[in-house]
Scaffold this active site. Structure first.
Site, PDB file in Angstrom:
ATOM      1  N   PHE A 144      53.430  51.978  71.780  1.00 32.08           N
ATOM      2  CA  PHE A 144      54.170  52.208  70.536  1.00 32.08           C
ATOM      3  C   PHE A 144      55.314  51.204  70.472  1.00 32.08           C
ATOM      4  O   PHE A 144      56.141  51.145  71.377  1.00 32.08           O
ATOM      5  CB  PHE A 144      54.720  53.635  70.455  1.00 32.08           C
ATOM      6  CG  PHE A 144      55.439  53.886  69.155  1.00 32.08           C
ATOM      7  CD1 PHE A 144      54.733  54.208  68.003  1.00 32.08           C
ATOM      8  CD2 PHE A 144      56.823  53.752  69.065  1.00 32.08           C
ATOM      9  CE1 PHE A 144      55.389  54.407  66.787  1.00 32.08           C
ATOM     10  CE2 PHE A 144      57.482  53.949  67.852  1.00 32.08           C
ATOM     11  CZ  PHE A 144      56.758  54.276  66.709  1.00 32.08           C
ATOM     12  N   ASP A 229      59.211  46.046  76.301  1.00 35.17           N
ATOM     13  CA  ASP A 229      59.839  46.910  75.294  1.00 35.17           C
ATOM     14  C   ASP A 229      60.547  48.055  76.022  1.00 35.17           C
ATOM     15  O   ASP A 229      59.915  49.006  76.472  1.00 35.17           O
ATOM     16  CB  ASP A 229      58.758  47.430  74.341  1.00 35.17           C
ATOM     17  CG  ASP A 229      59.301  48.403  73.288  1.00 35.17           C
ATOM     18  OD1 ASP A 229      60.453  48.871  73.426  1.00 35.17           O
ATOM     19  OD2 ASP A 229      58.555  48.705  72.338  1.00 35.17           O
ATOM     20  N   LYS A 258      67.212  52.597  71.230  1.00 35.66           N
ATOM     21  CA  LYS A 258      67.543  54.023  71.168  1.00 35.66           C
ATOM     22  C   LYS A 258      68.895  54.419  71.769  1.00 35.66           C
ATOM     23  O   LYS A 258      69.808  54.778  71.049  1.00 35.66           O
ATOM     24  CB  LYS A 258      66.418  54.837  71.820  1.00 35.66           C
ATOM     25  CG  LYS A 258      65.150  54.845  70.978  1.00 35.66           C
ATOM     26  CD  LYS A 258      64.145  55.844  71.465  1.00 35.66           C
ATOM     27  CE  LYS A 258      63.057  56.115  70.445  1.00 35.66           C
ATOM     28  NZ  LYS A 258      61.921  55.203  70.458  1.00 35.66           N
TER      29      LYS A 258
HETATM   30  C1  LIG Z   1      61.209  54.451  69.426  1.00 35.21           C
HETATM   31  C2  LIG Z   1      60.523  53.220  69.899  1.00 35.21           C
HETATM   32  C3  LIG Z   1      60.407  52.085  69.086  1.00 35.21           C
HETATM   33  C4  LIG Z   1      60.879  52.078  67.651  1.00 35.21           C
HETATM   34  O1  LIG Z   1      62.237  52.257  67.527  1.00 35.21           O
HETATM   35  P1  LIG Z   1      62.880  52.630  66.090  1.00 35.21           P
HETATM   36  O2  LIG Z   1      64.340  52.610  66.346  1.00 35.21           O
HETATM   37  O3  LIG Z   1      62.344  53.977  65.711  1.00 35.21           O
HETATM   38  O4  LIG Z   1      62.436  51.581  65.151  1.00 35.21           O
HETATM   39  C5  LIG Z   1      59.839  50.943  69.625  1.00 35.21           C
HETATM   40  N1  LIG Z   1      59.386  50.935  70.894  1.00 35.21           N
HETATM   41  C6  LIG Z   1      59.466  51.999  71.696  1.00 35.21           C
HETATM   42  C7  LIG Z   1      58.977  51.900  73.097  1.00 35.21           C
HETATM   43  C8  LIG Z   1      60.024  53.188  71.227  1.00 35.21           C
HETATM   44  O5  LIG Z   1      60.075  54.258  72.018  1.00 35.21           O
END
Ligand SMILES: *Cc1c(COP(=O)(O)O)cnc(C)c1O
Length: 404
Positions: A144, A229, A258
């Site tokens: 994701f 990521d 986050k």
């Molecule tokens: C939450 C998340 C995203 C997206 O972040 P947003 O602030 O909602 O755009 C991208 N990568 C990972 C691994 C995430 O957990």
């Protein structure tokens, strides 16, 4: 009094149904009023232990004094000034992140998806500037990376992409933790590999140590950029500031978001000197990104993590929490597996629905998230104590045993 506040809940739910796009489906029936520490309070006055922390966002819990003071004192000075000018919190946060990490350069955005957009653009820019464009990026199935058009293209889950075709080209998906499959997918057009170290959104699946080691070596040998990521795993969530530290590697590019500013929107793209050459003047930008308010908040979060020794707390609480979860798994026979690192934990249920367990915990005053049909995810504030974990464990055991 009771009745009046219940009316508030019904009113807000009614207005939400009328006016808000229904992307979140049916939400948990809680109208959040305020928070303190690891607790959130509803407009009905009820108190909830926040075991999801805004999805790994509320690093310091709610209403942390240092964070609130940093935000309010910055707001009194200046909230926003555009990136035509310098601002001290932005520069100092960039310096701090460089000092703490593999990176030499930083760029600030406003969310995880936006940070990943930046990382994807940076990788493409890097190869274009070398005169050998290599636009393809390999990502993992069940990954994701966000909800924007480039990041749904990067996300290895068909359900996020299909309704929004045509999807941006240039991504290949390979099974997670399968190095041979990844090697096979690489061709002359592959410029980068982008991975999470724990796939948070698809059920808290950690990468294998050997897999990440092999991927790093392979990227170095074949001059492919490794993008990690860390939007969910970063900022102490897994017990080290970055999860990559536990894999004995350094990425070429990493993203954070986050938990970085404890709830104020921010995202960050970090890159080593070489990868950072992908962006020159005019190549990227952001109106809000790196604004003084968000950066002052992030600086306060980083200072609190250090001064309160929160990484130690994460590791201590993790050891206790995992031990207790495994022991209720044995007792109740309702838990198939406990996964994750630090305070990013997935509890895979053996039987029964994760969403039912979530709702029963909610009724008992505990907030968790459910992923798919059978995983409960915990991502509480890093300040949570063992004492609070004891209460949660006891509630979870009751729910799994069907006690009221
Ligand atoms: C939450 C998340 C995203 C997206 O972040 P947003 O602030 O909602 O755009 C991208 N990568 C990972 C691994 C995430 O957990």
């Amino acid at each position: 009094m009771e009745e009046k506040q219940d009316t508030k809940l019904q009113q807000i739910i009614g207005y939400d149904e009328a006016y808000y796009m229904p992307v979140f489906g049916k939400r948990v029936p809680l109208v959040v009023d305020h928070g303190r520490g690891v607790y959130l309070y509803g407009t009905d006055g009820k108190k909830y232990m926040d075991m999801i922390g805004g999805i790994a966002v509320n690093t310091l819990g709610h209403n942390n004094g240092k964070l609130v003071r940093a935000i309010s004192s910055q707001a009194r000075k200046v909230i926003h000034c555009c990136n035509y000018y310098y601002n001290e919190p932005q520069t100092m946060l960039a310096k701090k992140l460089v000092d703490m990490s593999f990176a030499d350069k930083v760029f600030f955005a406003n969310s995880g998806a936006e940070a990943n957009e930046g990382a994807i653009k940076l990788a493409r820019g890097y190869w274009s500037k070398k005169g050998t464009p290599k636009p393809k990026i390999i990502t993992a199935k069940m990954s994701f990376h966000g909800r924007t058009l480039a990041t749904i293209a990067a996300t290895g889950q068909e359900k996020f992409r299909a309704p929004f075709a045509p999807v941006m080209p240039g991504f290949d998906y390979v099974p997670f933790n399968d190095f041979e499959a990844l090697k096979k997918a690489v061709d002359a057009q592959t410029g980068a590999i982008m991975l999470e170290l724990i796939q948070g959104e698809s059920g808290v699946h950690p990468a294998d140590f050997d897999y990440i080691q092999a991927v790093r070596k392979f990227c170095t040998q074949n001059k492919i950029l490794l993008i990690i990521d860390e939007v969910q795993t970063g900022v102490g969530r897994t017990g080290t500031f970055f999860a990559y530290e536990q894999y004995g590697i350094q990425p070429d590019i990493a993203t954070l978001a986050k938990g970085l500013a404890g709830g104020v929107p921010i995202g960050a793209v970090l890159a080593n000197q070489s990868a950072a050459t992908g962006f020159g003047p005019g190549d990227h930008g952001s109106t809000f990104g790196g604004n003084p308010l968000a950066c002052a908040a992030a600086l306060a979060v980083l200072e609190e993590i250090e001064s309160k020794g929160l990484l130690n707390n994460v590791n201590n609480v993790n050891a206790y929490l995992v031990k207790k979860l495994n022991s209720i798994a044995k007792k109740t026979k309702k838990i198939a597996e406990v996964r994750g690192k630090g305070l990013l934990i997935g509890i895979e249920l053996d039987s029964g629905s994760a969403s039912d367990v979530k709702m029963k915990l909610f009724e008992k005053g505990f907030l968790v998230s459910s992923i798919g049909s059978n995983v409960i995810r915990l991502a509480p504030p890093l300040i949570i104590s063992k004492f609070q974990i004891i209460k949660f464990i006891s509630a979870l055991q009751d729910v799994l045993e069907g006690k009221e």
